[in-house]
Motif scaffolding. Structure first.
Motif, PDB file in Angstrom:
ATOM      1  N   ALA A  96      -3.476   6.675  -9.105  1.00 15.08           N
ATOM      2  CA  ALA A  96      -4.746   7.262  -8.941  1.00 15.08           C
ATOM      3  C   ALA A  96      -5.811   6.562  -9.520  1.00 15.08           C
ATOM      4  N   ARG A  97      -7.095   6.823  -9.219  1.00 12.15           N
ATOM      5  CA  ARG A  97      -8.077   6.436 -10.011  1.00 12.15           C
ATOM      6  C   ARG A  97      -8.026   5.969 -11.402  1.00 12.15           C
ATOM      7  N   LEU A 117       2.412   1.873  -3.487  1.00 12.40           N
ATOM      8  CA  LEU A 117       1.385   2.328  -4.369  1.00 12.40           C
ATOM      9  C   LEU A 117       1.337   3.865  -4.165  1.00 12.40           C
ATOM     10  N   SER A 118       1.115   4.284  -2.973  1.00 13.82           N
ATOM     11  CA  SER A 118       1.394   5.764  -2.707  1.00 13.82           C
ATOM     12  C   SER A 118       2.496   6.331  -3.342  1.00 13.82           C
ATOM     13  N   ARG A 125      -8.145   1.473  -4.392  1.00 11.78           N
ATOM     14  CA  ARG A 125      -7.468   2.728  -4.749  1.00 11.78           C
ATOM     15  C   ARG A 125      -8.356   2.970  -6.212  1.00 11.78           C
ATOM     16  N   SER A 126      -9.483   2.103  -6.428  1.00 12.27           N
ATOM     17  CA  SER A 126     -10.034   2.407  -7.623  1.00 12.27           C
ATOM     18  C   SER A 126      -9.344   2.260  -8.944  1.00 12.27           C
ATOM     19  N   MET A 127      -8.276   1.325  -9.096  1.00  9.75           N
ATOM     20  CA  MET A 127      -7.297   1.081 -10.098  1.00  9.75           C
ATOM     21  C   MET A 127      -8.257   0.154 -10.954  1.00  9.75           C
ATOM     22  N   ALA A 177       0.833  -1.206   0.064  1.00 13.97           N
ATOM     23  CA  ALA A 177      -0.138   0.044   0.064  1.00 13.97           C
ATOM     24  C   ALA A 177       0.903   1.468   0.218  1.00 13.97           C
ATOM     25  N   ALA A 226      -5.241  -4.023  -2.909  1.00 12.99           N
ATOM     26  CA  ALA A 226      -4.725  -2.718  -2.367  1.00 12.99           C
ATOM     27  C   ALA A 226      -4.963  -1.725  -3.695  1.00 12.99           C
ATOM     28  N   CYS A 227      -4.770  -2.414  -4.978  1.00 15.88           N
ATOM     29  CA  CYS A 227      -5.112  -1.673  -6.205  1.00 15.88           C
ATOM     30  C   CYS A 227      -6.705  -1.315  -6.263  1.00 15.88           C
TER      31      CYS A 227
END
Length: 233
Positions: free
Chosen positions: A92-93, A86-87, A116-118, A83, A112-113
């Motif tokens: 982003a989305r 990824l930050s 984040r709305s990936m 996580a 985790a993705c």
């Protein structure tokens, strides 16, 4: 798309201020607002991703594994590390995530993705029952259900269904690694980032994270190595 959004806000303001007796105009304006909202959503859905994140990493250890590599009690440590990475990548989305679907690293990354709305793509080398038996179900602890939950929100690509038969002498796991990398490159190699949850050693067989790392290094410098030798300490 910013202009469309501004116009939608203007329409919303006009609708809110219409007099009650302007019934037909009111309905027409609401229809325009709704259609513009749909247009905005469609434009967002077709917007090219800023990042395409590939992942490879260890599976959770089987109960009978003699030399620990990814002990089940390290799952939360790995989850936090993924996580945070990824930050760091800055996802982003609407960005793309590509991985396998094995218990452990793959599914932790996938979860985790999705949080984040990936847009998630799962690439597996065999038909689903064979893959589950080889790479998910042996670990128990709910990994089968977690795979199904992730798959329901992803696009599943099955290599044995979508590609030609495996050439003689090729390894299915190595081919799957290359397939994922080729899929990521369709958006431009400058957008590729690679996250590896790895102990720096060779795998139990061909096509592991070391192979993926070697392939990726020829395509991008955006490599994020989560060294489990340090994470587990």
């Amino acid at each position: 798309m910013r202009d469309i959004g501004h116009f939608c806000q203007l329409v919303a303001s006009l609708v809110a201020n219409l007099a009650p007796f302007d019934k037909h105009v009111h309905l027409c304006m609401l229809a325009v607002q709704t259609n513009l909202g749909v247009a905005m959503a469609s434009a967002q859905a077709h917007k090219p991703p800023n990042n395409v994140v590939l992942f490879s990493g260890h599976m959770i250890d089987a109960p009978d594994r003699t030399v620990p590599r990814f002990p089940p009690n390290k799952e939360s440590v790995a989850s936090v590390a993924i996580a945070n990475t990824l930050s760091e990548v800055g996802v982003a989305r609407g960005d793309i995530a590509i991985c396998g679907g094995a218990c452990g690293g793959d599914l932790l990354f996938a979860e985790a993705c999705l949080a984040r709305s990936m847009v998630l793509e799962l690439n597996i080398p065999f038909d689903e029952p064979t893959f589950l038996a080889n790479s998910v179900d042996f670990a128990d602890a709910g990994w089968h259900d977690r795979f199904l939950a992730v798959r329901s929100r992803a696009t599943l690509h099955v290599m044995s269904h979508e590609l030609d038969p495996l050439p003689t002498g090729d390894n299915p796991y190595e081919r799957n690694n290359r397939w994922m990398l080729q899929s990521a490159a369709r958006f431009g190699t400058e957008k590729i980032a690679f996250i590896a949850l790895w102990n720096g050693e060779g795998g139990d067989g061909p096509g592991g994270t070391k192979h993926f790392m070697d392939e990726v290094r020829d395509m991008t410098e955006r490599i994020y190595w989560l060294d489990t030798r340090q994470l587990w300490d």
